[in-house]
Structures are given as structure tokens and as C-alpha cells.
Enzyme design. Structure first.
Site, PDB file in Angstrom:
ATOM      1  N   GLU A 250     -20.711  -9.123  -6.073  1.00  0.00           N
ATOM      2  CA  GLU A 250     -21.185  -9.541  -7.391  1.00  0.00           C
ATOM      3  C   GLU A 250     -20.326 -10.703  -7.881  1.00  0.00           C
ATOM      4  OE1 GLU A 250     -21.223  -6.311 -10.178  1.00  0.00           O
ATOM      5  OE2 GLU A 250     -21.966  -4.880  -8.691  1.00  0.00           O
ATOM      6  N   LYS A 252     -17.846 -12.590 -10.078  1.00  0.00           N
ATOM      7  CA  LYS A 252     -16.769 -12.201 -10.997  1.00  0.00           C
ATOM      8  C   LYS A 252     -16.777 -13.198 -12.153  1.00  0.00           C
ATOM      9  CE  LYS A 252     -11.927 -11.012 -11.466  1.00  0.00           C
ATOM     10  NZ  LYS A 252     -11.948 -11.438 -12.874  1.00  0.00           N
ATOM     11  N   ARG A 257     -14.469  -7.874 -20.524  1.00  0.00           N
ATOM     12  CA  ARG A 257     -15.146  -6.604 -20.230  1.00  0.00           C
ATOM     13  C   ARG A 257     -15.602  -5.955 -21.526  1.00  0.00           C
ATOM     14  NH1 ARG A 257     -13.188  -3.636 -15.462  1.00  0.00           N
ATOM     15  NH2 ARG A 257     -14.595  -1.915 -15.046  1.00  0.00           N
ATOM     16  N   ARG A 272     -12.397  -3.988 -23.850  1.00  0.00           N
ATOM     17  CA  ARG A 272     -11.702  -3.216 -22.809  1.00  0.00           C
ATOM     18  C   ARG A 272     -10.546  -2.406 -23.395  1.00  0.00           C
ATOM     19  NH1 ARG A 272      -9.669  -6.169 -17.993  1.00  0.00           N
ATOM     20  NH2 ARG A 272      -8.355  -4.346 -17.712  1.00  0.00           N
ATOM     21  N   GLU A 301     -19.828  -7.700 -18.534  1.00  0.00           N
ATOM     22  CA  GLU A 301     -18.890  -8.762 -18.871  1.00  0.00           C
ATOM     23  C   GLU A 301     -19.539  -9.670 -19.904  1.00  0.00           C
ATOM     24  OE1 GLU A 301     -14.975 -10.421 -17.550  1.00  0.00           O
ATOM     25  OE2 GLU A 301     -16.018  -8.526 -17.250  1.00  0.00           O
ATOM     26  N   PHE A 342     -23.147  -4.751 -15.162  1.00  0.00           N
ATOM     27  CA  PHE A 342     -22.974  -4.417 -13.750  1.00  0.00           C
ATOM     28  C   PHE A 342     -22.911  -2.917 -13.491  1.00  0.00           C
ATOM     29  CE2 PHE A 342     -18.827  -5.904 -15.446  1.00  0.00           C
ATOM     30  CZ  PHE A 342     -18.150  -4.695 -15.479  1.00  0.00           C
ATOM     31  N   ARG A 432      -7.295   2.307 -11.014  1.00  0.00           N
ATOM     32  CA  ARG A 432      -7.432   1.150 -10.128  1.00  0.00           C
ATOM     33  C   ARG A 432      -7.795   1.697  -8.756  1.00  0.00           C
ATOM     34  NH1 ARG A 432      -6.259  -3.940 -11.104  1.00  0.00           N
ATOM     35  NH2 ARG A 432      -5.018  -3.437 -12.953  1.00  0.00           N
ATOM     36  N   LYS A 438     -11.407  -7.581  -5.976  1.00  0.00           N
ATOM     37  CA  LYS A 438     -11.769  -8.900  -6.490  1.00  0.00           C
ATOM     38  C   LYS A 438     -11.187  -9.972  -5.580  1.00  0.00           C
ATOM     39  CE  LYS A 438      -8.032  -8.214  -9.821  1.00  0.00           C
ATOM     40  NZ  LYS A 438      -7.665  -8.099 -11.240  1.00  0.00           N
TER      41      LYS A 438
END
Length: 573
Positions: A250, A252, A257, A272, A301, A342, A432, A438
């Protein structure tokens, strides 16, 4: 529960560096509340122990800095000179007040002992005081509380007002204490925390003997935002394909966010940091209200767009929109926003345990597809349109040639790179994960927290001109990685100086130690090994890209991130 009893236990927590002992002492608190208090007490104690009065998702703070607290302390009979000397000696306002408590003028010898409920509700009330004379009212309330308090109580009252308890407690430690006391697997409690984001609610429910895993209040809920899942950094597309096995690529986006919640026609949008930014983005709210779908939590985003060329505007334009409280209509005309969705986390029920390919199918049933390899012409037309809500551009393939072409295309339209996601992966809030990474063309910027500030020289003599910056370790400790001053405008310096003076812990004369609350995004020429700093690394020629008001200390990069970037760059050389 008497506040003094609570203070005695958390003093033991503060005095031990050992995590297992901290867990045992918190178990002692749970047992005390169970036998002598009520479930609501444990809810509040959990929040207080981590230095918060409100749950993180509530987006509320007491909003009192050290300077106002010092003004309140001075009204109790402690002189300003004595207080400043003691703060300089101890580096802690709470301990300073405790040491000087004999100088506080007591109202009466016959005061009833303070209860935990009384202290908590009084401090909570401070956040509601606004308008003219609000500072005087806050000072009076704080002063009255300190005058009644005994020495140890004054230490923790002062710290709680600043929402900085300094006892070394954190969410994982409290969750471990819950697991030990209630005999529930730690992983189950951690999962419940991930979808509630409310440590106090979990404690309350456990004491109420509710059916923990079936309680609807402990499930993912609309209008209670959760922390986003975070991606790893990977050096190459080749490694990402191997790591993800079943990859989806996808774009970035160069944006911020957001989490969108909608139920019964009501819409809320969260940053975020879980801040409610709904009122700042009315045009997006209206578009989302017009969607037929309801009872959903969406993730995407938010990007500030130049509609003439279809490319993103600078990131700071998004922050200007998010921060704006007045003249919102004017700002809406100046800065156009759109959201690239997303993920979908909730639709009438929680979806986070579904694999990504199923969640993506549900999302595309709402917004339509944006398959780069099949619909490029449509995508390129829509990029320059006035449309505000999209699904993220994507391609699902193990073909490296296609993935690299998509990466180049994403850069060509002004974005940062690509995300690579495992289509079989579930959504893990606040973690994470290894199932999402990314890839960027340039060095990864770092989000760091400011821990000290120094008075500048020359044109900067009226401001703090240099800032010590740190990243976090595994145990939530902070590790200095350098000092930065370049990249900051006079407006930035004025703003940072004002904030720094509000959150300074200790004044060293020309330099101040700060509460770790200011987050900066920095770029740099390279990461190098260094004996100057304990962590063993330093940034070469760091430069501030932006003041990240949308992020907190929880969002800053870690020592592991620094090591990973260092290794990636070493391989590239």
C-alpha cells in the site's frame, strides 16, 4: 480508603527498582481495596499510579504545570526562596514540599484524615475550572489540600497534580499484578487492555467479579479509541516479501494517522494520540455522515492535498488543521483534506481478529477498490478530484518487479514510500508488529522527546535555543541521542520556550530539565556510534522537521529503532 494508606504502599513501590517487587506491592493495593474499599477505588488508583487522573482515551488532563503549582505552594506558608532551593537540591517538587511541610500553616489540629476519594475528586475538579479568576480558584483548591495533608501525602498530591507520580509504575506492571492476583492469563488481560485502553476499567471489572472475557464493556467499542498498530522498518522490498509471505503493498502516505468512529449518525475523528479532532475537520465529518454504513471504526491516513496537482501539502498543514479552534471555515478553504482508509476495525462487532484480507474486503465494500495494477487510470483521475474519502492504493503480489514499480509510483505522487502487510495477519492494537513494515526512500526520520533545554546565544538569547533529545528504552527509560537547534524558526523557538517554562522540573541556570512531553520529529545526516552517550549512538547533524503535537512520549522511537536504522544504513553503504 485513607489517602495516607495508599501513599505508604506507593512509597514502597517508588523505593524499589525491582519490577517483581513493584508487582507484589501493587497486589497488596488490590487486596487492600478488595477488603476495605470498593471497585471504583481500584479504577482510580490504577490511573493515579501511572500518573493520570483520566483514562488516556478521555483526552483530558489536569493542565497544571510546575509554575502554577509553585504559586499554590507559596500560599501555604512555604517561602519562595526555601522552595526554590529545595527544588534545586532534590529536582522534585513533591519531595521538596514534603521536606518543607513543617512550614505549612495548618488550618486545624482536628481535621479528618484525607481519603483517597477526596483527594482524587478534588484534583479531578481542577480540570473543569475555566474562565476569569480560574488560576486563583485552582491555587486556592491546591493550597487547601496541601494544608490538610501530612508530609508524605503532600509529596504525592503535588505529583498527582502534575500527573507525574515518579514511582516507576506502568501499564504492563499493573497488568502483571492483575494476572497474579486474579489468576487470569496475562495474555488475556493484555488483549482486553488493547481493546479498551482503560487500565482503571479493567481493575474495576475484575473486582466486581464480572465475567471478564464476556463483559461487553471490555470489548472494542465505538467512541472509545484504541492505540494504532505500528509497523517495523525494513531495508528492502526483497526482505519485506520474504518476511510477509503473503504480501499486500500500500502507498505510505505523507499524512497523519486517524481513527474514525461512527454510530447512529454521530461521527468522531481521533488523532493517533487519541485526541478528539472532530470539530477541526467539519468537511470530513459531513462526508462520513453521508456514508450509508453505520456503527463502524475505520482507520486511515489524513492528508493535506494540493488539488491542482494531486500531491500532498507539507505535513505541518495537517497539524494546523487539527489544532485550529477558531476560524475553522476559513482554514477549511485554505487546506483541503482527504482520508485514505486502509483498515476497518469494527462493523457492528469487532473485526480485529479477522485476517487483513477479510477486513480489506469489508472496507472495499464501503468505499470501493483502488487496485493500482488494475485501476491505475481511475486512481490517477481521482487523485486530482475533490473526492475526500478513499481506500488506500494497493497491489497484492509477490512479483518484485510490480512491487518496485508501485514503490516508484507512490514516490512520484509525492508520498513517502510503501507499506507491506501480511494479508493473513490480525490487527494488534498498540503493538509494533512483524506482520507490517514500511519502506522509505530516505532515512527514517525519528520522533524524539525533549529532556533538557539550553538558553540560546546571539539572536536566540531570549529563548531556549538548543534541545537535548532522547529515545526510549525497553523499560521506558529515556536515552539521550543528541542535541538539536537547527530547523527551528523564531516562531518555533518562542513556542517551545513557552512550553518548556511550563514543564520545567529543575532550573540549572541557563539550562532546564524538562518533563518529557515535547515531541520533535528530526532528520539527520546519519546515525553514528558514539561514546559520548550511554546508549552508544548519536545523530550526526540533526535538524528539526516539525513539532509533533499529534504525538506523545508513547509514540517516540526506541533504542531498538535506532539500532535497526543504523544497521540498515551500514548495509546500504
Amino acid at each position: 480508603m485513607l489517602f495516607n494508606e495508599f501513599c505508604k504502599i506507593i512509597e514502597k513501590i517508588e523505593n524499589t527498582p525491582k519490577r517483581l517487587e513493584k508487582i507484589d506491592y501493587f497486589v497488596e493495593i488490590i487486596d487492600f481495596v478488595k477488603n476495605h474499599g470498593k471497585p471504583e477505588n481500584l479504577k482510580e488508583i490504577c490511573q493515579v499510579s501511572i500518573g493520570r487522573v483520566f483514562a488516556e482515551y478521555e483526552n483530558r488532563e489536569i493542565g497544571i504545570g510546575p509554575n502554577l503549582l509553585i504559586e499554590a505552594i507559596k500560599t501555604t506558608g512555604i517561602s519562595e526562596n526555601d522552595l526554590n532551593l529545595k527544588i534545586k537540591e532534590t529536582g522534585d517538587i513533591g519531595i521538596s514540599v514534603e521536606h518543607l511541610s513543617s512550614k505549612i500553616k495548618q488550618i486545624s489540629l482536628f481535621n479528618e484524615p484525607l481519603t483517597f476519594e477526596e483527594v482524587y475528586s478534588t484534583i479531578k475538579k481542577l480540570s473543569t475550572i475555566e474562565g476569569t479568576s480560574s488560576q486563583k480558584k485552582k491555587i486556592r483548591i491546591i493550597s487547601n489540600l496541601l494544608i490538610i495533608a501530612n508530609p508524605i501525602e503532600s509529596r504525592y498530591i503535588s505529583r498527582l497534580i502534575l500527573e507525574d507520580m515518579r514511582i516507576g509504575m506502568n501499564i504492563p506492571t499493573i497488568l502483571a499484578a492483575f494476572s497474579n492476583y486474579f489468576g487470569i492469563e496475562k495474555e488475556k488481560i493484555e488483549k482486553v487492555y488493547a481493546v479498551t485502553n482503560d487500565i482503571g476499567l479493567i481493575g474495576k471489572k475484575l473486582l466486581e467479579n464480572s465475567n471478564f472475557e464476556e463483559d461487553p464493556e471490555l470489548n472494542l467499542t465505538v467512541f472509545r479509541p484504541i492505540k494504532p498498530m505500528l509497523a517495523q522498518l525494513t531495508p528492502s522490498i526483497e526482505e519485506a516479501v520474504i518476511e510477509m509471505k503473503n504480501p499486500q503493498f500500500e502507498t505510505k502516505y505523507d499524512g497523519a494517522r486517524v481513527q474514525v468512529h461512527k454510530s447512529n449518525g454521530e461521527v468522531k475523528i481521533y488523532s493517533r494520540r487519541l485526541e478528539d479532532i472532530t470539530n477541526s475537520v467539519p468537511e470530513l465529518v459531513l462526508e462520513i455522515k453521508n456514508l450509508e454504513v453505520d456503527n463502524v471504526i475505520l482507520e486511515g491516513e489524513c492528508v493535506a492535498m494540493n488539488l491542482e496537482n494531486g500531491k500532498p501539502r507539507p505535513f505541518q498543514d495537517i497539524l494546523r488543521r487539527f489544532r485550529r479552534k477558531y476560524d475553522i471555515d476559513k482554514m477549511t478553504e485554505e487546506v483541503s483534506l482527504r482520508i485514505y482508509f486502509f483498515d476497518i476495525l469494527y462493523h457492528n462487532k469487532g473485526l480485529i481478529d479477522l485476517p487483513l484480507f477479510e477486513r480489506r474486503n469489508i472496507l472495499e465494500n464501503i468505499f470501493g477498490t483502488n487496485n493500482w495494477d488494475l485501476e491505475l487510470k481511475k486512481i490517477e483521475n481521482e487523485i486530482k478530484s475533490n473526492k475526500m474519502l478513499f481506500t488506500s492504493f494497493k497491489v497484492s503480489s509477490t512479483d518484485l518487479k510490480i512491487a518496485k514499480e508501485f514503490f516508484k509510483w507512490s514516490l512520484s505522487i509525492g508520498h513517502e514510500g510503501i507499506m507491506v502487510k501480511n494479508l493473513n495477519a490480525i490487527y494488534t492494537p498498540g503493538s509494533r508488529v512483524k506482520t507490517m513494515c514500511k519502506i522509505k526512500q530516505t532515512l527514517e526520520n525519528l520522533d524524539v522527546v525533549v529532556t533538557r533545554a539550553k538558553i540560546g546565544m546571539g539572536k536566540r538569547k531570549d529563548w531556549y535555543g538548543s534541545y537535548e533529545i532522547s529515545v526510549k528504552g525497553d523499560d521506558e527509560s529515556l536515552h539521550v541521542i543528541g542535541n538539536v537547534g537547527s530547523g527551528l524558526t523564531e516562531e518555533d523557538l518562542e513556542k517551545l520556550t513557552k512550553i518548556a517554562n511550563e514543564i520545567k522540573i529543575e532550573d540549572l541556570g541557563g539550562e532546564v530539565i524538562l518533563e518529557p512531553k515535547i515531541v520533535l520529529e528530526v532528520t539527520y545526516e546519519e546515525i553514528q556510534t558514539s561514546e559520548k552517550y550511554e546508549m552508544g549512538y548519536a545523530l550526526r547533524f540533526p535538524r528539526v522537521v516539525g513539532i509533533r503535537e499529534d504525538k506523545s512520549i508513547n509514540d517516540i522511537n526506541s533504542l531498538d529503532d535506532v539500532k535497526k536504522i543504523y544497521e540498515i544504513e551500514r548495509k546500504r553503504k
